[in-house]
Design a protein around this motif. Structure first.
Motif, PDB file in Angstrom:
ATOM      1  N   ASP A  96       0.812  -1.216   0.000  1.00  0.00           N
ATOM      2  CA  ASP A  96       0.000   0.000   0.000  1.00  0.00           C
ATOM      3  C   ASP A  96       0.844   1.265   0.000  1.00  0.00           C
ATOM      4  O   ASP A  96       0.425   2.307  -0.509  1.00  0.00           O
ATOM      5  CB  ASP A  96      -0.932   0.017   1.217  1.00  0.00           C
TER       6      ASP A  96
ATOM      7  N   ALA B   2      -6.007  -8.665  -6.938  1.00  0.00           N
ATOM      8  CA  ALA B   2      -6.066  -8.558  -5.478  1.00  0.00           C
ATOM      9  C   ALA B   2      -7.345  -9.198  -4.942  1.00  0.00           C
ATOM     10  O   ALA B   2      -7.341  -9.892  -3.922  1.00  0.00           O
ATOM     11  CB  ALA B   2      -5.970  -7.098  -5.054  1.00  0.00           C
TER      12      ALA B   2
ATOM     13  N   THR C 286      -2.401  -1.697  -5.371  1.00  0.00           N
ATOM     14  CA  THR C 286      -1.689  -0.434  -5.516  1.00  0.00           C
ATOM     15  C   THR C 286      -0.841  -0.373  -6.782  1.00  0.00           C
ATOM     16  O   THR C 286      -0.112  -1.314  -7.099  1.00  0.00           O
ATOM     17  CB  THR C 286      -0.778  -0.196  -4.296  1.00  0.00           C
TER      18      THR C 286
ATOM     19  N   ASP D  14       6.435  -5.639  -3.055  1.00  0.00           N
ATOM     20  CA  ASP D  14       5.843  -6.680  -2.220  1.00  0.00           C
ATOM     21  C   ASP D  14       6.381  -8.025  -2.704  1.00  0.00           C
ATOM     22  O   ASP D  14       5.841  -8.631  -3.632  1.00  0.00           O
ATOM     23  CB  ASP D  14       4.318  -6.631  -2.327  1.00  0.00           C
TER      24      ASP D  14
ATOM     25  N   LYS E  95      -1.523  -9.013  -2.686  1.00  0.00           N
ATOM     26  CA  LYS E  95      -2.139  -8.460  -1.478  1.00  0.00           C
ATOM     27  C   LYS E  95      -2.813  -7.116  -1.715  1.00  0.00           C
ATOM     28  O   LYS E  95      -3.848  -6.821  -1.118  1.00  0.00           O
ATOM     29  CB  LYS E  95      -1.092  -8.314  -0.378  1.00  0.00           C
ATOM     30  N   SER E  96      -2.206  -6.289  -2.565  1.00  0.00           N
ATOM     31  CA  SER E  96      -2.693  -4.930  -2.744  1.00  0.00           C
ATOM     32  C   SER E  96      -2.849  -4.612  -4.223  1.00  0.00           C
ATOM     33  O   SER E  96      -2.055  -5.064  -5.058  1.00  0.00           O
ATOM     34  CB  SER E  96      -1.716  -3.929  -2.103  1.00  0.00           C
TER      35      SER E  96
END
Length: 310
Positions: free
Chosen positions: A21, A269, A278, A26, A275-276
Motif C-alpha cells: 500500500d 487482489a 496499488t 511486495d 495483497k494490494s
C-alpha cells in the motif's frame, strides 16, 4: 533454463509488479503471483514489461524482481525480461544481469525517437550486436511507442539479426501483418520466428487463426488466453471463441488506456493473487463507479463460464 527459440509458443503472461500500500515492492506477492500464473497453465512469464510498471522501478529493484521470479520458478518455466532503455549501455547491463540469473531471453521495444524504416532497422541491428548471442523479442507496440514497423522492415531485421527470435505483435489493426510475415517465411524470404500477441488478448482468436503461436500479454484472467491457445492448438477454434467470448466484456474494460492496469490489479487482489491493488505513483485509482462496473462484469462472467463449462 533453456534459452528462448523461434519455436516458442503458448502463453507468456505479462506479469504485474506487486506493490504494498505504501508503494514498496511486495516480494511475498511476487511469490503468490508466480504460483498462480504457473497453476493457471501459462507457458512462461514476461516481467518488467510496460504494464509491469518497469519505468517506475530503480535499476536495483528491477534486478530484485527478476531474481525473485526466477528463484520462485526454479527453472520450471522460461522467463523473458523487458530491458528496453533509451540507450544500449543500460540495456546491455540489465541483459547481462538477468541472463546470468537464468532468464530465457529479453524483450526490446524501439525508442520513440525512431521515425524511418532505416532507423528502425539500424536500431535493432545495434541491439542484436550489443546483446551478442542473447535471444531477444522485438516488441512492436506502436500504440505506446509511436513507432510503426512495417512487415518488410521486420523481415529485413529477421534476415540480418540472428538473435531476433520472436515478435511480440501488438499493432492495431495488425492481423494483416501476421499474414504477411507468415507468408514471407513460408516462401523462404525469412526464417520463421515465433509470433506471440499482445493487446490484452482482445484479438487472440483471430491472431491464432492467422498463424500466431500464442499470446504474450496480461489479463486478470490468464485462464482465458490459455484456454483459447489450447483450443486452437487442438484444432477446435469454435471452443476457443466460446471461451474468449465469455471473458471478452471484462477484457475490453481492462483494455482502457489509463485505468486498465488499475482494473487488472484490482481483480488480481480480489482473487487473492496479490495483497494490494496499488499502482506505484504516478498512477490512477479506480473510482467507486469503476469498481461497480468491474464487479458487474465479474458476476456476469461467472454465470457465462458456468454455462459453457469453463
Amino acid at each position: 533454463m533453456a534459452r528462448l527459440t523461434e519455436n516458442a509458443k503458448g502463453v507468456y503472461v505479462i506479469a504485474v509488479t506487486p506493490f504494498a500500500d505504501d508503494g514498496a515492492l511486495d516480494l511475498e506477492s511476487i511469490d503468490s503471483m508466480v504460483d498462480f500464473y504457473e497453476g493457471a497453465g501459462v507457458t512462461g512469464l514476461t516481467v518488467l514489461g510496460q504494464l509491469g510498471e518497469a519505468p517506475k522501478l530503480t535499476a536495483e529493484e528491477s534486478r530484485i524482481v527478476v531474481e525473485r521470479v526466477l528463484k520462485r520458478l526454479d527453472g520450471r518455466l522460461p522467463v523473458v525480461v523487458g530491458v528496453s532503455a533509451p540507450g544500449l549501455a543500460p540495456m546491455s547491463e540489465l541483459t547481462k544481469a538477468v541472463m546470468g540469473e537464468g532468464a530465457a531471453g529479453v524483450m526490446v521495444a524501439p525508442p520513440w525517437t525512431i521515425r524511418t524504416d532505416d532507423q528502425v532497422f539500424a536500431f535493432y541491428q545495434s541491439v542484436g550486436e550489443t546483446l551478442d548471442d542473447t535471444p531477444f523479442v522485438l516488441q512492436d507496440y506502436p500504440l505506446t511507442t509511436n513507432v510503426t514497423i512495417a512487415p518488410a522492415v521486420i523481415e529485413r531485421i529477421v534476415r540480418a539479426v540472428p538473435n531476433c527470435i520472436m515478435l511480440k505483435h501488438e499493432d492495431w489493426p495488425g492481423l494483416s501483418k501476421i499474414t504477411a510475415l507468415r507468408a514471407a517465411s513460408d516462401k523462404g524470404g525469412m526464417r520463421r520466428i515465433s509470433i506471440l500477441c499482445g493487446n490484452g488478448g482482445l484479438f487472440l482468436p483471430e491472431e491464432m487463426g492467422r498463424g500466431a503461436d500464442g499470446a504474450m500479454t496480461g489479463f486478470c484472467y490468464p485462464e482465458m488466453m490459455v484456454g483459447v491457445v489450447e483450443a486452437y492448438s487442438a484444432g477446435n477454434p469454435d471452443r476457443g471463441h466460446e471461451i474468449f467470448d465469455a471473458y471478452l466484456p471484462l477484457a475490453r474494460y481492462e483494455q482502457q488506456q489509463g485505468i486498465g492496469l488499475a482494473c487488472r490489479k484490482y481483480v488480481l487482489a480480489k482473487r487473492g493473487i496479490i495483497k494490494s491493488a496499488t499502482l506505484r505513483k504516478p498512477g490512477p485509482r479506480l473510482s467507486a463507479l469503476d469498481i461497480a462496473d468491474v464487479e458487474r462484469l465479474l458476476a456476469r462472467q461467472a454465470v457465462r463460464l458456468k454455462q459453457i463449462g469453463a
